[in-house]
Design an enzyme around this catalytic site. Structure first.
Site, PDB file in Angstrom:
ATOM      1  N   HIS A  28       0.244  13.785  -1.384  1.00  0.00           N
ATOM      2  CA  HIS A  28      -0.647  12.515  -1.709  1.00  0.00           C
ATOM      3  C   HIS A  28      -2.148  13.187  -1.930  1.00  0.00           C
ATOM      4  O   HIS A  28      -2.815  13.358  -0.731  1.00  0.00           O
ATOM      5  CB  HIS A  28      -0.558  11.476  -0.626  1.00  0.00           C
ATOM      6  CG  HIS A  28      -1.006  10.214  -1.089  1.00  0.00           C
ATOM      7  ND1 HIS A  28      -0.560   9.556  -2.234  1.00  0.00           N
ATOM      8  CD2 HIS A  28      -1.917   9.508  -0.376  1.00  0.00           C
ATOM      9  CE1 HIS A  28      -1.100   8.340  -2.184  1.00  0.00           C
ATOM     10  NE2 HIS A  28      -2.059   8.463  -1.110  1.00  0.00           N
ATOM     11  N   LYS A 173      -1.861   1.062  -6.700  1.00  0.00           N
ATOM     12  CA  LYS A 173      -3.471   1.490  -6.424  1.00  0.00           C
ATOM     13  C   LYS A 173      -3.759   2.995  -6.759  1.00  0.00           C
ATOM     14  O   LYS A 173      -2.681   3.912  -6.404  1.00  0.00           O
ATOM     15  CB  LYS A 173      -3.577   1.358  -4.781  1.00  0.00           C
ATOM     16  CG  LYS A 173      -4.886   1.999  -4.362  1.00  0.00           C
ATOM     17  CD  LYS A 173      -4.872   1.136  -2.996  1.00  0.00           C
ATOM     18  CE  LYS A 173      -5.499   2.416  -1.980  1.00  0.00           C
ATOM     19  NZ  LYS A 173      -5.956   1.378  -0.662  1.00  0.00           N
ATOM     20  N   LYS A 175      -5.972   6.469  -6.631  1.00  0.00           N
ATOM     21  CA  LYS A 175      -6.805   7.099  -6.028  1.00  0.00           C
ATOM     22  C   LYS A 175      -7.887   7.660  -6.949  1.00  0.00           C
ATOM     23  O   LYS A 175      -7.310   8.461  -7.803  1.00  0.00           O
ATOM     24  CB  LYS A 175      -6.296   8.135  -4.939  1.00  0.00           C
ATOM     25  CG  LYS A 175      -5.496   7.546  -3.946  1.00  0.00           C
ATOM     26  CD  LYS A 175      -5.947   6.231  -3.040  1.00  0.00           C
ATOM     27  CE  LYS A 175      -6.522   6.813  -1.947  1.00  0.00           C
ATOM     28  NZ  LYS A 175      -7.193   5.723  -0.768  1.00  0.00           N
ATOM     29  N   ASP A 204      -9.074   2.964  -5.989  1.00  0.00           N
ATOM     30  CA  ASP A 204      -9.806   3.110  -4.651  1.00  0.00           C
ATOM     31  C   ASP A 204     -10.608   4.411  -4.749  1.00  0.00           C
ATOM     32  O   ASP A 204     -10.152   5.569  -4.868  1.00  0.00           O
ATOM     33  CB  ASP A 204      -8.824   3.030  -3.536  1.00  0.00           C
ATOM     34  CG  ASP A 204      -9.443   3.266  -2.124  1.00  0.00           C
ATOM     35  OD1 ASP A 204      -8.762   3.377  -1.305  1.00  0.00           O
ATOM     36  OD2 ASP A 204     -10.770   3.294  -2.324  1.00  0.00           O
ATOM     37  N   GLU A 230     -11.780  -0.784  -5.105  1.00  0.00           N
ATOM     38  CA  GLU A 230     -11.895  -0.758  -3.718  1.00  0.00           C
ATOM     39  C   GLU A 230     -12.951   0.364  -3.187  1.00  0.00           C
ATOM     40  O   GLU A 230     -12.948   1.402  -3.949  1.00  0.00           O
ATOM     41  CB  GLU A 230     -10.582  -0.096  -3.199  1.00  0.00           C
ATOM     42  CG  GLU A 230     -10.411  -0.293  -1.643  1.00  0.00           C
ATOM     43  CD  GLU A 230      -9.198  -0.047  -1.122  1.00  0.00           C
ATOM     44  OE1 GLU A 230      -9.149   0.579  -0.037  1.00  0.00           O
ATOM     45  OE2 GLU A 230      -8.195  -0.110  -1.846  1.00  0.00           O
ATOM     46  N   ASP A 255     -13.176  -1.658   2.193  1.00  0.00           N
ATOM     47  CA  ASP A 255     -12.373  -0.879   3.213  1.00  0.00           C
ATOM     48  C   ASP A 255     -13.202  -0.192   4.213  1.00  0.00           C
ATOM     49  O   ASP A 255     -13.543  -0.752   5.427  1.00  0.00           O
ATOM     50  CB  ASP A 255     -11.433  -0.154   2.392  1.00  0.00           C
ATOM     51  CG  ASP A 255     -10.530   0.463   3.057  1.00  0.00           C
ATOM     52  OD1 ASP A 255      -9.483   1.454   2.690  1.00  0.00           O
ATOM     53  OD2 ASP A 255     -10.258   0.290   4.213  1.00  0.00           O
ATOM     54  N   LYS A 279      -6.924  -2.568   7.452  1.00  0.00           N
ATOM     55  CA  LYS A 279      -6.088  -1.871   7.944  1.00  0.00           C
ATOM     56  C   LYS A 279      -6.044  -2.240   9.843  1.00  0.00           C
ATOM     57  O   LYS A 279      -6.920  -2.067  10.194  1.00  0.00           O
ATOM     58  CB  LYS A 279      -6.565  -0.287   8.004  1.00  0.00           C
ATOM     59  CG  LYS A 279      -6.628   0.182   6.485  1.00  0.00           C
ATOM     60  CD  LYS A 279      -7.188   1.533   6.658  1.00  0.00           C
ATOM     61  CE  LYS A 279      -7.104   2.246   5.393  1.00  0.00           C
ATOM     62  NZ  LYS A 279      -7.348   1.694   3.972  1.00  0.00           N
ATOM     63  N   GLU A 333      -0.313  -2.873   0.929  1.00  0.00           N
ATOM     64  CA  GLU A 333      -0.110  -1.813   0.366  1.00  0.00           C
ATOM     65  C   GLU A 333       0.771  -0.919   1.485  1.00  0.00           C
ATOM     66  O   GLU A 333       0.663   0.109   1.743  1.00  0.00           O
ATOM     67  CB  GLU A 333      -1.455  -0.888   0.278  1.00  0.00           C
ATOM     68  CG  GLU A 333      -2.313  -0.752   1.240  1.00  0.00           C
ATOM     69  CD  GLU A 333      -3.599  -0.187   0.829  1.00  0.00           C
ATOM     70  OE1 GLU A 333      -4.252   0.345   1.839  1.00  0.00           O
ATOM     71  OE2 GLU A 333      -4.199  -0.748  -0.348  1.00  0.00           O
TER      72      GLU A 333
HETATM   73  C1  MUC Z   1      -7.463   3.846   1.857  1.00  0.00           C
HETATM   74  O1  MUC Z   1      -8.571   4.223   1.712  1.00  0.00           O
HETATM   75  O2  MUC Z   1      -6.894   2.809   1.323  1.00  0.00           O
HETATM   76  C2  MUC Z   1      -4.251   3.891   1.594  1.00  0.00           C
HETATM   77  C3  MUC Z   1      -3.317   4.303   0.755  1.00  0.00           C
HETATM   78  C4  MUC Z   1      -3.742   5.528   0.131  1.00  0.00           C
HETATM   79  O3  MUC Z   1      -3.504   5.888  -0.672  1.00  0.00           O
HETATM   80  O4  MUC Z   1      -5.149   5.550   1.020  1.00  0.00           O
HETATM   81  C5  MUC Z   1      -5.046   4.727   2.089  1.00  0.00           C
HETATM   82  C6  MUC Z   1      -6.370   4.806   2.680  1.00  0.00           C
HETATM   83 MG    MG Z   2      -9.077   2.456   0.704  1.00  0.00          MG
END
Ligand code: MUC
Ligand code: MG
Length: 384
Positions: A28, A173, A175, A204, A230, A255, A279, A333
């Site tokens: 990941h 989502k 990254k 994100d 995000e 976040d 979170k 998520e």
């Molecule tokens: C985040 O910053 O959201 C949550 C899912 C993911 O891939 O990263 C985390 C952290």
């Molecule tokens: Mg995030």
């Protein structure tokens, strides 16, 4: 509700902390870190009456996200928090959190692990589901957005189409932040073009861009069909977030900018984000999470059930919060357990058509499997 509740069932005998390293099904990739295994701290609160509650301390792949790590959490809990709460009642949670705040500043991830274990122990002593202690249910399941690492176009598209074909997750989502910003936007636009209307796509940036870069490039993401952005800028830059939120035709989700009730008030004051990522791990536990969701609800800001890539223990805690707090209306998520190659629970959490189902039973409704924990357990503080 158990008729035979004894004081000993509520009095803390000892607190045990165990680090496990749980391998992932696939790497990941975040902006600066790629994880192949998730380090997880399990916190067990044992009462004199033989009741045990469990909580999870976890960060998304390392201290890059919020400054804490499972190693720092273990030392903080073993050295400062466990001695403080030994002999106290698990149901005195607010007083315990205040006292923990007096001896340890911040360290919200560590405090969450303890606070969730206290709730689990208390609910088990009462023989009720944990959500009862949060005021009961407003839902019994929640849609789950799947998160994909900052990988090349074909890898991301292949994974999304696999889920679409399976008819499970329909929102994803993506990254960002691992490559040059303009190339990153091209990558996302190419993914959106290949996936088309079949799925809802969010991105994100994990606070990787500055305001100028965000002003210049984020509109292109909106134009490419992205539904939500995000945390594009650093967490403390709430004014910049507010400017971008006003600029863009699509929602900004906060976040890294949202860790405390005070942050929540600032975000409301500046209308800095249309959605908040909650979170439970980052805010110090279920009660603070519920307070922050309530502030959002009062201001008309929907909340999303966020994750730090928890195992089934932490995911169950986040699910109880998401099912109890009315303001969590922007999905979740909570996909962590599905990303792990090993199951940590005796009975896995259930996902139906991409929605996570609340387990029945007392406490969290889940229990770590002692054999799995033994197999994944780290011998020392640092990775073997
Ligand atoms: C985040 O910053 O959201 C949550 C899912 C993911 O891939 O990263 C985390 C952290
Ligand atoms: Mg995030």
């Amino acid at each position: 509700m158990t008729a035979s509740l004894r004081d000993d069932d509520l009095l803390i005998e000892r607190v045990e902390t165990v680090i496990i390293d749980v391998p992932l099904r696939r790497p990941h990739r975040f902006a600066r870190v790629t994880m192949n295994a998730q380090p997880v701290l399990l916190v067990y609160v044992h009462t004199r009456g033989g009741v045990t509650g469990v909580g999870e301390g976890v960060v998304p792949g390392g201290p890059w996200w919020g400054g804490e790590s499972v190693e720092s959490m273990k030392v903080t809990i073993d050295t400062y928090l466990a001695p403080l709460i030994a002999g106290r009642r698990v149901d005195a949670i607010e007083a315990l959190m205040c006292d923990m705040g007096d001896v340890v500043a911040v360290n919200l991830f560590a405090k969450t692990a303890v606070e969730v274990a206290l709730h689990d122990a208390w609910a088990r002593a009462l023989d009720v589901p944990l959500h009862t202690l949060l005021g009961g249910l407003t839902r019994t399941s929640i849609d789950v957005t799947w998160a994909l690492g900052a990988e090349p176009v074909e890898i991301v598209v292949e994974e999304i189409q696999r889920f679409l074909a399976a008819g499970s997750h329909r929102s994803f989502k993506l990254k960002m932040g691992a490559v040059d910003p303009a190339d990153d936007v091209d990558r996302i636009a190419a993914i959106a073009d290949k996936v088309g209307e079949a799925a809802s796509l969010r991105v994100d940036l994990n606070a990787r861009w500055d305001l100028l870069t965000s002003r210049r490039l984020l509109p292109r993401l909106a134009h490419a069909g992205i539904d939500l952005i995000e945390q594009p800028v650093p967490g403390e830059q709430i004014e910049a977030l507010a400017e971008l939120n006003a600029l863009l035709p699509i929602p900004i989700m906060a976040d890294e900018s949202l860790r405390t009730p005070h942050d929540a008030l600032r975000l409301v004051e500046l209308r800095a984000a249309d959605v908040w990522s909650m979170k439970v791990t980052k805010v110090g536990g279920l009660r603070r999470a519920r307070d922050i969701v309530a502030i959002g609800a009062a201001a008309g800001v929907p909340v999303h059930g966020g994750t730090s890539l928890e195992t089934g223990v932490g995911t169950a805690a986040s699910l109880h919060l998401a099912c109890a707090a009315p303001g969590v209306t922007w999905g979740s998520e909570l996909f962590g357990p599905l990303l792990f190659a090993e199951e940590v629970l005796t009975t896995p959490l259930e996902y139906v058509d991409g929605a996570l189902q609340l387990p029945d039973g007392p406490g969290l409704g889940v229990v770590p499997d002692p054999d799995a924990v033994r197999a994944l357990r780290r011998t020392g503080l640092t990775r073997d």
